[in-house]
Design a protein around this motif. Sequence first.
Motif, mmCIF file in Angstrom:
data_model
loop_
_atom_site.group_PDB
_atom_site.id
_atom_site.type_symbol
_atom_site.label_atom_id
_atom_site.label_comp_id
_atom_site.label_asym_id
_atom_site.label_seq_id
_atom_site.Cartn_x
_atom_site.Cartn_y
_atom_site.Cartn_z
ATOM 1 N N SER A 235 9.514 -4.489 10.810
ATOM 2 C CA SER A 235 8.118 -4.641 11.245
ATOM 3 C C SER A 235 7.562 -3.355 11.857
ATOM 4 C CB SER A 235 7.983 -5.799 12.230
ATOM 5 O OG SER A 235 8.694 -5.527 13.418
ATOM 6 N N LYS A 236 8.404 -2.371 12.128
ATOM 7 C CA LYS A 236 7.935 -1.085 12.651
ATOM 8 C C LYS A 236 7.355 -0.193 11.551
ATOM 9 C CE LYS A 236 10.943 -0.980 16.615
ATOM 10 N NZ LYS A 236 12.066 -0.338 17.294
ATOM 11 N N GLU B 236 9.363 -13.616 3.016
ATOM 12 C CA GLU B 236 8.665 -12.630 3.836
ATOM 13 C C GLU B 236 7.173 -12.714 3.549
ATOM 14 O OE1 GLU B 236 8.595 -7.836 4.780
ATOM 15 O OE2 GLU B 236 10.251 -8.678 3.632
ATOM 16 N N ILE B 237 6.373 -12.527 4.589
ATOM 17 C CA ILE B 237 4.922 -12.502 4.459
ATOM 18 C C ILE B 237 4.396 -11.312 5.247
ATOM 19 C CG2 ILE B 237 2.756 -13.655 5.096
ATOM 20 C CD1 ILE B 237 4.256 -16.324 4.743
ATOM 21 N N LEU B 238 3.461 -10.595 4.656
ATOM 22 C CA LEU B 238 2.694 -9.572 5.372
ATOM 23 C C LEU B 238 1.243 -9.722 4.931
ATOM 24 C CD1 LEU B 238 2.475 -7.171 7.288
ATOM 25 C CD2 LEU B 238 2.860 -5.676 5.312
ATOM 26 N N ASP B 239 0.385 -10.092 5.872
ATOM 27 C CA ASP B 239 -1.034 -10.293 5.619
ATOM 28 C C ASP B 239 -1.782 -9.267 6.468
ATOM 29 O OD1 ASP B 239 -2.838 -12.745 4.455
ATOM 30 O OD2 ASP B 239 -3.780 -11.821 6.200
ATOM 31 N N VAL B 240 -2.540 -8.381 5.806
ATOM 32 C CA VAL B 240 -3.202 -7.267 6.497
ATOM 33 C C VAL B 240 -4.685 -7.217 6.145
ATOM 34 C CG1 VAL B 240 -3.282 -4.748 6.749
ATOM 35 C CG2 VAL B 240 -1.077 -5.892 6.483
ATOM 36 N N ARG B 241 -5.515 -7.069 7.160
ATOM 37 C CA ARG B 241 -6.942 -6.800 6.953
ATOM 38 C C ARG B 241 -7.126 -5.286 7.070
ATOM 39 N NH1 ARG B 241 -11.466 -9.380 6.490
ATOM 40 N NH2 ARG B 241 -10.582 -11.368 7.154
ATOM 41 N N TRP B 242 -7.562 -4.672 5.975
ATOM 42 C CA TRP B 242 -7.783 -3.233 5.921
ATOM 43 C C TRP B 242 -9.083 -2.895 6.656
ATOM 44 C CZ3 TRP B 242 -4.809 -0.006 2.327
ATOM 45 C CH2 TRP B 242 -3.755 -0.694 1.753
ATOM 46 N N ALA B 243 -9.265 -1.650 7.008
ATOM 47 C CA ALA B 243 -10.484 -1.210 7.695
ATOM 48 C C ALA B 243 -11.729 -1.544 6.878
ATOM 49 C CB ALA B 243 -10.421 0.284 7.995
ATOM 50 N N SER B 244 -11.602 -1.561 5.555
ATOM 51 C CA SER B 244 -12.729 -1.868 4.671
ATOM 52 C C SER B 244 -13.113 -3.349 4.708
ATOM 53 C CB SER B 244 -12.378 -1.506 3.232
ATOM 54 O OG SER B 244 -11.336 -2.356 2.771
ATOM 55 N N SER C 208 -2.447 2.444 8.716
ATOM 56 C CA SER C 208 -2.523 2.623 10.175
ATOM 57 C C SER C 208 -3.781 2.014 10.758
ATOM 58 C CB SER C 208 -2.468 4.115 10.532
ATOM 59 O OG SER C 208 -1.235 4.653 10.155
ATOM 60 N N ASP C 209 -4.886 2.041 10.017
ATOM 61 C CA ASP C 209 -6.140 1.500 10.551
ATOM 62 C C ASP C 209 -6.349 0.032 10.160
ATOM 63 O OD1 ASP C 209 -6.627 1.887 7.871
ATOM 64 O OD2 ASP C 209 -8.471 3.030 8.145
ATOM 65 N N GLY C 210 -5.330 -0.596 9.578
ATOM 66 C CA GLY C 210 -5.410 -2.009 9.234
ATOM 67 C C GLY C 210 -4.931 -2.871 10.395
ATOM 68 N N LYS C 211 -5.175 -4.158 10.281
ATOM 69 C CA LYS C 211 -4.759 -5.104 11.317
ATOM 70 C C LYS C 211 -3.843 -6.144 10.677
ATOM 71 C CE LYS C 211 -6.564 -8.254 14.830
ATOM 72 N NZ LYS C 211 -5.882 -9.476 14.553
ATOM 73 N N VAL C 212 -2.599 -6.189 11.157
ATOM 74 C CA VAL C 212 -1.661 -7.190 10.672
ATOM 75 C C VAL C 212 -2.115 -8.547 11.199
ATOM 76 C CG1 VAL C 212 0.719 -8.019 10.741
ATOM 77 C CG2 VAL C 212 0.270 -5.570 10.511
ATOM 78 N N GLN C 213 -2.393 -9.466 10.285
ATOM 79 C CA GLN C 213 -2.845 -10.807 10.660
ATOM 80 C C GLN C 213 -1.680 -11.802 10.698
ATOM 81 O OE1 GLN C 213 -7.351 -10.960 9.186
ATOM 82 N NE2 GLN C 213 -5.919 -11.285 7.537
ATOM 83 N N GLU C 214 -0.674 -11.552 9.862
ATOM 84 C CA GLU C 214 0.509 -12.416 9.837
ATOM 85 C C GLU C 214 1.677 -11.604 9.304
ATOM 86 O OE1 GLU C 214 2.130 -16.615 7.853
ATOM 87 O OE2 GLU C 214 0.124 -15.886 7.345
ATOM 88 N N GLN C 215 2.826 -11.745 9.952
ATOM 89 C CA GLN C 215 4.037 -11.094 9.459
ATOM 90 C C GLN C 215 5.235 -11.960 9.815
ATOM 91 O OE1 GLN C 215 4.967 -7.103 10.932
ATOM 92 N NE2 GLN C 215 5.793 -6.614 8.917
#
Length: 167
Positions: free
Chosen positions: A35-36, A59-67, A42-49
Amino acid sequence: MTIISDRMSAIAFDRTFRQPLATVFAAFSDPAKKSKWFTGPSDGKVQEQAIDCRTGGREILDVRWASGTVSRFEAQYHRVDDKDRIVYSYDLFIDGVLFSISLADVRFEAGSDGGTVVHFAESTAYYNEADLGQMTDGRMHGTKALFDMLGMALENQAVVSTIDDCH
């Protein structure tokens, strides 16, 4: 990069790290370590991991990008051989729409200098009409950027993403 068909391609590369095999394998398989570096931009926000790297795990990785774009990685581990190999498949969703399905094979080999060679191979089926060569180049770029982030984490450096926005 290899084009397999009009909607399927494959990428493969090797990466050498200075750290011993057990350390590099743990960076892939231990949730706190992975998870590190497996975080998206870098400018995204992890919503679920969630990381459960064992045979049969998910495994799940859900990310909201800056866009504002949301990417979701949903993986299933088919085979995890301690300090040797990890085989998994994953679905990649972009804004809730299936973008691709991939099968990845990650092999770990002790180097003669005490380091580790990681052999990575992935075949991907895409579900959109975009240019396959461009998508495959993007997948190679993004995967190598993740390996760069892994290298930073292994060197105890601040992890900085070089992953481009997915839209």
